[in-house]
Design an enzyme around this catalytic site. Structure first.
Site, short mmCIF file in Angstrom:
data_model
loop_
_atom_site.label_atom_id
_atom_site.label_comp_id
_atom_site.label_asym_id
_atom_site.label_seq_id
_atom_site.Cartn_x
_atom_site.Cartn_y
_atom_site.Cartn_z
N ARG A 232 39.11 43.30 45.02
CA ARG A 232 40.08 42.59 45.85
C ARG A 232 39.32 41.59 46.70
O ARG A 232 38.18 41.85 47.10
CB ARG A 232 40.82 43.56 46.78
CG ARG A 232 41.89 44.38 46.13
CD ARG A 232 43.11 43.53 45.73
NE ARG A 232 44.18 44.34 45.18
CZ ARG A 232 44.32 44.61 43.88
NH1 ARG A 232 43.47 44.12 43.00
NH2 ARG A 232 45.34 45.34 43.46
N HIS A 280 42.42 35.96 39.25
CA HIS A 280 42.87 37.36 39.34
C HIS A 280 43.48 37.81 38.00
O HIS A 280 44.62 38.27 37.94
CB HIS A 280 43.88 37.55 40.49
CG HIS A 280 44.09 39.00 40.87
ND1 HIS A 280 44.35 39.40 42.16
CD2 HIS A 280 44.07 40.14 40.13
CE1 HIS A 280 44.51 40.71 42.19
NE2 HIS A 280 44.34 41.18 40.95
#
Ligand code: NDP
Ligand code: OXD
Length: 317
Positions: A232, A280
């Protein structure tokens, strides 16, 4: 009538896919899509979520469970009005293997100097670079859970010296295990290619910082240490990555995740010659492959059984 509807609250394009696939595996069930088709909120028992707006879940008075449509649950746990119901996350071989593909791909791109050869090709340059054997390159994986353990095993099979770092003690064949805060420095000191697949929690926020990069081992043949963050964005400090690249404590980085997504066009990371950026997409979750498991999770609750892959709220993952 008792609440039993399933609500899909997904930020992004896949909401229709999720509703369609869930309906396929549970024909006749009341399956709704937020926001346009939420219906009577008191009828919602199960919420399947990806980055749902904070406060939304608290409006479902009869909620029985939250099912995150992701491996990471930071987006759920950050909700200050999160209802006190069980939360499950995704652990699935398809997601695990997509993450493994990404990790192995980027370890090998660095290990085989592929970015340098790409640049040489643009200039029509024919030049070989020293290629150390995998058995002389130390990969370190932060996070030895579902994804980190599998990636570590595949990298060990290729021949890399693999170690992992976790919060609690682990046993993983072919992987040297370090655990706990006290073992972080020894783990870093032997690591030349660092892979991060930690969850984003209070304990891991900003952990990929300059102090940590300076502790990595530099591999001469590979021109230094390399970072791969597929966890993350919150766990990395962008400015520290840039400093580490400038001073040489990092030779390069592959970054899939960012504190702000999409990564703003103004970020200097976009154009840095030693940085590889992906949007991502390290792991992808396919509603077609996952919907059956989600319905099975709901059926477990209805049989009075515990959810699989329950989230530990206190640990934050
Ligand atoms: P798991 O929960 O299975 O594993 C997490 C690992 O991190 C565990 O080994 C855990 O230790 C370790 N850990 C947690 N906190 C700490 C800490 N403070 N110090 C040391 N180790 C710690 O998660 P997954 O492997 O399923 O997923 C990992 C993360 O990857 C997700 O949370 C998500 O953020 C990210 N992800 C990103 C994707 C992408 O597309 N970029 C896709 C999928 C996941 P222990 O074993 O002791 O509990
Ligand atoms: C996940 C993700 O956590 O897609 O599953 O990032």
């Amino acid at each position: 009538m008792a609440a039993n509807a399933i609500l899909v609250a997904v930020d992004g394009q896949s909401a229709d896919d999720w509703v369609q696939q869930l309906r396929l595996h549970a024909p006749g069930r009341d399956i709704r899509r937020w926001p346009q088709d939420s219906g009577n909120l008191a009828g919602i028992a199960y919420a399947c979520v990806w980055r749902a707006p904070h406060g939304l879940l608290a409006t479902f008075a009869n909620l029985k469970a939250i099912i995150a449509l992701s491996a990471g649950v930071d987006h759920v746990l950050a909700d200050p009005k999160l209802p006190q119901v069980p939360i499950a996350r995704v652990v699935h071989p398809d997601l695990t293997m997509r993450m493994v593909e990404y990790i192995v791909l980027h370890v090998l791109l660095h290990h085989r100097h592929q970015r340098r050869y790409d640049a040489q090709q643009r200039e029509r340059v024919w030049k070989l670079h020293e290629q150390p054997p995998a058995s002389e390159v130390a990969v370190g994986i932060m996070g030895l859970g579902a994804i980190g353990t599998k990636a570590g095993k595949v990298l060990a099979d290729i021949g890399f010296q693999v170690a992992g770092w976790s919060r609690t003690q682990k046993n993983a064949s072919g992987i040297e295990v370090f655990y706990g805060q006290g073992a972080l420095d020894p783990f870093l000191n032997r690591t030349e290619i660092l892979v991060c697949v930690l969850p984003a929690t209070a304990a891991t926020d900003g952990i990929l910082n300059l102090r940590l990069f300076r502790r990595l081992k530099r591999n001469g043949a590979l021109r230094g240490a390399y970072l791969i963050n597929a966890a993350r964005g919150r766990v990395q400090i962008d400015a520290d990555i840039l400093t580490a690249l400038a001073e040489g404590s990092l030779a390069g980085a592959t970054l899939d995740v960012f504190a702000q997504e999409p990564l703003p066009a103004s970020s200097p990371l976009w154009t840095h010659p030693q940085v590889t950026i992906t949007p991502h997409n390290a792991g992808d979750i396919s509603p077609r492959l996952l919907a059956r498991e989600i319905i099975a999770q709901i059926e477990r609750i209805e049989r009075g059984e515990k959810l699989l892959h329950l989230v530990d709220r206190r640990a934050g993952y």
